[in-house]
Design a protein around this motif. Structure first.
Motif, PDB file in Angstrom:
ATOM      1  N   VAL A   1       0.854  -1.178   0.000  1.00  0.00           N
ATOM      2  CA  VAL A   1       0.000   0.000   0.000  1.00  0.00           C
ATOM      3  C   VAL A   1       0.898   1.240   0.000  1.00  0.00           C
ATOM      4  O   VAL A   1       1.682   1.455   0.920  1.00  0.00           O
ATOM      5  CB  VAL A   1      -0.954   0.007   1.213  1.00  0.00           C
ATOM      6  CG1 VAL A   1      -1.758   1.293   1.252  1.00  0.00           C
ATOM      7  CG2 VAL A   1      -1.861  -1.205   1.180  1.00  0.00           C
ATOM      8  N   LEU A   2       0.778   2.051  -1.056  1.00  0.00           N
ATOM      9  CA  LEU A   2       1.588   3.258  -1.179  1.00  0.00           C
ATOM     10  C   LEU A   2       0.918   4.469  -0.533  1.00  0.00           C
ATOM     11  O   LEU A   2       1.595   5.404  -0.110  1.00  0.00           O
ATOM     12  CB  LEU A   2       1.853   3.565  -2.657  1.00  0.00           C
ATOM     13  CG  LEU A   2       2.557   2.466  -3.446  1.00  0.00           C
ATOM     14  CD1 LEU A   2       2.655   2.844  -4.915  1.00  0.00           C
ATOM     15  CD2 LEU A   2       3.923   2.172  -2.857  1.00  0.00           C
ATOM     16  N   PHE A   3      -0.412   4.441  -0.483  1.00  0.00           N
ATOM     17  CA  PHE A   3      -1.171   5.554   0.081  1.00  0.00           C
ATOM     18  C   PHE A   3      -2.566   5.056   0.412  1.00  0.00           C
ATOM     19  O   PHE A   3      -3.161   4.313  -0.358  1.00  0.00           O
ATOM     20  CB  PHE A   3      -1.272   6.696  -0.948  1.00  0.00           C
ATOM     21  CG  PHE A   3      -2.072   7.874  -0.463  1.00  0.00           C
ATOM     22  CD1 PHE A   3      -1.471   8.881   0.271  1.00  0.00           C
ATOM     23  CD2 PHE A   3      -3.418   7.979  -0.744  1.00  0.00           C
ATOM     24  CE1 PHE A   3      -2.217   9.970   0.718  1.00  0.00           C
ATOM     25  CE2 PHE A   3      -4.165   9.062  -0.311  1.00  0.00           C
ATOM     26  CZ  PHE A   3      -3.554  10.062   0.419  1.00  0.00           C
ATOM     27  N   LYS A   4      -3.100   5.466   1.551  1.00  0.00           N
ATOM     28  CA  LYS A   4      -4.470   5.113   1.902  1.00  0.00           C
ATOM     29  C   LYS A   4      -5.013   6.171   2.851  1.00  0.00           C
ATOM     30  O   LYS A   4      -4.341   6.579   3.794  1.00  0.00           O
ATOM     31  CB  LYS A   4      -4.550   3.741   2.573  1.00  0.00           C
ATOM     32  CG  LYS A   4      -5.972   3.336   2.907  1.00  0.00           C
ATOM     33  CD  LYS A   4      -6.061   1.950   3.496  1.00  0.00           C
ATOM     34  CE  LYS A   4      -7.516   1.632   3.812  1.00  0.00           C
ATOM     35  NZ  LYS A   4      -7.695   0.302   4.331  1.00  0.00           N
ATOM     36  N   THR A   5      -6.234   6.603   2.571  1.00  0.00           N
ATOM     37  CA  THR A   5      -6.920   7.517   3.468  1.00  0.00           C
ATOM     38  C   THR A   5      -8.409   7.233   3.376  1.00  0.00           C
ATOM     39  O   THR A   5      -8.896   6.750   2.355  1.00  0.00           O
ATOM     40  CB  THR A   5      -6.623   8.997   3.131  1.00  0.00           C
ATOM     41  OG1 THR A   5      -7.195   9.835   4.127  1.00  0.00           O
ATOM     42  CG2 THR A   5      -7.146   9.380   1.770  1.00  0.00           C
TER      43      THR A   5
ATOM     44  N   ALA B   1      -2.450  13.421   2.010  1.00  0.00           N
ATOM     45  CA  ALA B   1      -3.255  13.624   3.203  1.00  0.00           C
ATOM     46  C   ALA B   1      -2.294  13.721   4.376  1.00  0.00           C
ATOM     47  O   ALA B   1      -1.491  12.807   4.605  1.00  0.00           O
ATOM     48  CB  ALA B   1      -4.246  12.483   3.412  1.00  0.00           C
ATOM     49  N   GLY B   2      -2.358  14.832   5.093  1.00  0.00           N
ATOM     50  CA  GLY B   2      -1.423  15.013   6.202  1.00  0.00           C
ATOM     51  C   GLY B   2      -0.001  15.010   5.691  1.00  0.00           C
ATOM     52  O   GLY B   2       0.328  15.702   4.737  1.00  0.00           O
TER      53      GLY B   2
END
Length: 90
Positions: free
Chosen positions: A4-8, A38-39
């Motif tokens: 997972v490279l990015f998750k929001t 995100a953040g």
């Protein structure tokens, strides 16, 4: 193996979600990179000219709770483009 490279995930208004989807659509139209942030998390992706587009609608039932979802997924091999059949959204 999945990385997972990015998750929001965040509850948002329909208007806010539509705005984000329009931004993604504009980036795809322009042919530029797609940056998700995100953040303090961020990832930039170079989407090829013909990725695979998947749409999935699901109903998940757990006990007495039922959750409906629609997922839009754009995927491609890091080594090249991919192509599949026609999709329509009405």
């Amino acid at each position: 193996m999945e990385e997972v490279l990015f998750k929001t995930e965040k509850r948002q208004s329909r208007a806010d979600i539509a705005s984000m989807l329009r931004t993604v659509a504009d980036k795809l139209d322009d042919g530029g990179d797609l940056t998700l942030s995100a953040g303090d998390e961020s990832v930039t992706l170079d989407v090829p000219s013909q990725p695979t587009f998947e749409i999935k609608a699901e109903r998940e039932t757990e006990g007495s709770e039922t959750e409906l979802s629609v997922e839009f997924e754009i995927e491609w091999d890091e080594n090249g483009d991919s192509t599949d059949g026609d999709i329509e959204i009405a």
